[in-house]
Design an enzyme around this catalytic site. Structure first.
Site, PDB file in Angstrom:
ATOM      1  N   LYS A 116       0.880  -1.163  -0.014  1.00  0.00           N
ATOM      2  CA  LYS A 116       0.056  -0.034   0.011  1.00  0.00           C
ATOM      3  C   LYS A 116       0.889   1.264  -0.026  1.00  0.00           C
ATOM      4  CE  LYS A 116      -3.820   1.938   2.847  1.00  0.00           C
ATOM      5  NZ  LYS A 116      -4.818   1.430   3.815  1.00  0.00           N
ATOM      6  N   SER A 197      -9.585   1.800   2.232  1.00  0.00           N
ATOM      7  CA  SER A 197      -8.431   2.631   2.029  1.00  0.00           C
ATOM      8  C   SER A 197      -7.488   1.637   1.461  1.00  0.00           C
ATOM      9  CB  SER A 197      -7.886   3.613   3.007  1.00  0.00           C
ATOM     10  OG  SER A 197      -7.247   2.852   3.973  1.00  0.00           O
ATOM     11  N   SER A 221     -10.079  -0.739   7.169  1.00  0.00           N
ATOM     12  CA  SER A 221      -9.435  -0.700   5.903  1.00  0.00           C
ATOM     13  C   SER A 221      -8.595  -1.851   5.485  1.00  0.00           C
ATOM     14  CB  SER A 221      -8.420   0.631   5.838  1.00  0.00           C
ATOM     15  OG  SER A 221      -9.273   1.591   6.055  1.00  0.00           O
TER      16      SER A 221
END
Length: 536
Positions: A116, A197, A221
């Site tokens: 990420k 996210s 998330s």
């Protein structure tokens, strides 16, 4: 100051946005769907770490060929998905170096993984949280998790898209949207939200753009995008995985964890990530609690004799599709030998969904953590939250065309004292731990709780943002406790996951239960890449 209600997601939570605004770049503002791509399955699709390592060990495969395979899939398929924000230009050279080593370092040797875009890497990639303000930021050293993956022999394939600033940019939910990466799309239906996210990592794993990857969670998330994309997401106990070199959100809640197509692969990654991190004081608490090999807890009959509770209040009833899938999953648990206590409600469930103390903690920690990160990060970029807000206003044509930064602005405006913060954090912990998760586990002598992770993914909405019905993440988020989402089924082709939740440091138990359920249910299937104009 007037009281500002904090909803289940927390209006400010970095890493807690549950919806999306489909931004495809300034020249594509009116685009309804991306162009067709070659999404045909390939010969290595759906293979896990163990199967790929077996092929490497007997000479049928090497790291270079495997890395090329995923780079090719990213080139062909990612234009549909916008899951990968940046490819590592040195991925193939990393793979060559690993192939040249005479002995494999372990199960991850030569395995391509994605990170990420909150995870710092000291290479030619950027670390930007999806924001234009951090374009060009190249840290001097790897984040602890990135360094541990490289040391284990993993190939860092690239960085994945996310909700910008991990969801903290806007009060409106915009899952998977960032100014730098555009809008991530759900591979099961391209007009659907990828949810939360860590969406880019979940979509990349689901679409076989990598073997597995790393996400982060503040509230939902990891587990929510895992649910929406029919993959496995592990949100560890806060402190189990060190967060040094990861752009922060709410440190009392932030976790870094694996996202993969199977529980086994997630367990392999988790064993690589854990351990005390000199850059993260919270990780000191993990001494004596972490394991280097979590696969030893995986047993196909791991549900036999387990006691599992079903908290109905709050976590059922918001989606009849999710409820139906969860009921089938509960039947599977019983059939596999578990004792199911139903209902087994969390006593404070309703309180946890609307806590003013949650708002206080989020606002206080975000402001402090983000100001500290911006002040210390190398390069030419905003050095404070106030400067970041000013930068976004100056670049509103790209940063704020569809998404407002009212989330960041509210954090900047709110001002809580340290005493208010300490009292609020204690309230969050008391209600979510001793009077919440731990209370119900103790009352019914339970190993874990299970509930639907969230409902089927909503449609991406350019104008209003995606809708959100409900979910399971808040108790574990506020407590800092672990949760695992596993694929549980489909509603009209849209994925829904099942969450296993437990007390602090209960990852071995949760992985055992999740693996046994996965083996008994076997519901995951490949994405369909259905266009926006087809069906539900």
């Amino acid at each position: 100051m007037d009281r500002i209600d904090a909803t289940r997601r927390g209006v400010l939570s970095l890493g807690a946005a549950a919806a999306a605004t489909p931004w495809l770049g300034a020249s594509h503002a009116n685009a309804q769907a991306p162009a067709p791509a070659d999404t045909a399955p390939g010969p290595l699709d759906e293979l896990g770490i163990t199967e790929l390592r077996e092929r490497m060990d007997d000479g049928r495969l090497d790291a270079v060929r495997l890395t090329r395979y995923y780079l090719d899939r990213i080139e062909r398929i990612d234009p549909l998905l916008h899951a990968v924000i940046e490819v590592n230009p040195d991925a193939l050279s990393e793979a060559r170096r690993l192939d040249a080593e005479r002995q494999p370092r372990g199960p991850l040797h030569g395995i391509p993984v994605v990170l990420k875009d909150l995870v710092e890497t000291a290479d030619r990639m950027h670390t930007t949280a999806g924001a234009l303000a951090l374009e060009g930021l190249r840290p001097a050293r790897d984040a602890t998790v990135a360094a541990r993956l490289r040391a284990a022999g993993a190939v860092v394939l690239g960085k994945t898209n996310l909700s910008e600033w991990a969801g903290g940019l806007s009060l409106t939910h915009h899952a998977g949207w960032s100014a730098r990466g555009g809008q991530t799309r759900n591979p099961y239906k391209l007009d659907r939200s990828p949810n939360e996210s860590s969406s880019g990592t979940a979509v990349a794993a689901a679409a076989n753009l990598c073997v597995a990857g790393i996400g982060t969670e503040t509230n939902g998330s990891i587990i929510d995008p895992a649910s929406a994309n029919s993959v496995v997401g592990v949100k560890p106990t806060v402190g189990l995985v060190g967060r040094g070199g990861v752009i922060p959100g709410v440190p009392s809640q932030d976790s870094v964890g694996p996202i993969a197509r199977t529980v086994r692969d997630a367990a392999i990654l988790l064993g690589t990530l854990v351990g005390v991190d000199a850059r993260d004081p919270a990780s000191e608490a993990s001494r004596g609690h972490f394991h280097r090999d979590y696969t030893r807890f995986l047993h196909a009959d791991g549900l036999r004799g387990a006691r599992i509770g079903v908290p109905r209040t709050v976590y059922f009833g918001y989606s009849h599709h999710a409820d139906e899938i969860a009921e089938r999953a509960i039947a599977t648990l019983r059939a596999a030998g578990a004792t199911v206590v139903d209902p087994a409600d969390i006593p404070t469930a309703e309180q946890l969904e609307d806590l003013h103390s949650s708002l206080v903690v989020q606002a206080y920690e975000i402001k402090k953590a983000l100001n500290a990160y911006l002040a210390g990060a190398p390069g030419d970029h905003p050095r404070t939250l106030a400067e970041l807000i000013a930068f976004n206003r100056a670049h509103a044509d790209r940063e704020l065309r569809y998404v407002q930064q009212d989330g960041l602005e509210m954090v900047q405006q709110l001002d809580f004292s340290e005493r208010e913060y300490r009292e609020a954090l204690a309230t969050n912990h008391r209600l979510s731990r001793a009077e919440g998760i731990d209370a119900v586990l103790r009352k019914f002598r339970l190993d874990a709780l299970v509930m639907p992770t969230t409902g089927p993914p909503a449609k991406i909405d350019l104008v209003l943002g995606d809708s959100y019905g409900g979910g399971a993440s808040t108790p574990a988020a506020l407590a800092g406790y672990p949760a695992i989402s596993v694929p549980a089924g489909f509603a009209f082709g849209l994925p829904v996951g099942l969450t296993f939740m437990g007390t602090a440091w209960s990852e071995p138990t949760l992985l055992r239960l999740a693996y046994a359920y996965e083996q008994a249910s076997r519901v995951r299937r490949r994405p369909t890449y259905r266009p926006a104009d087809v069906g539900f």
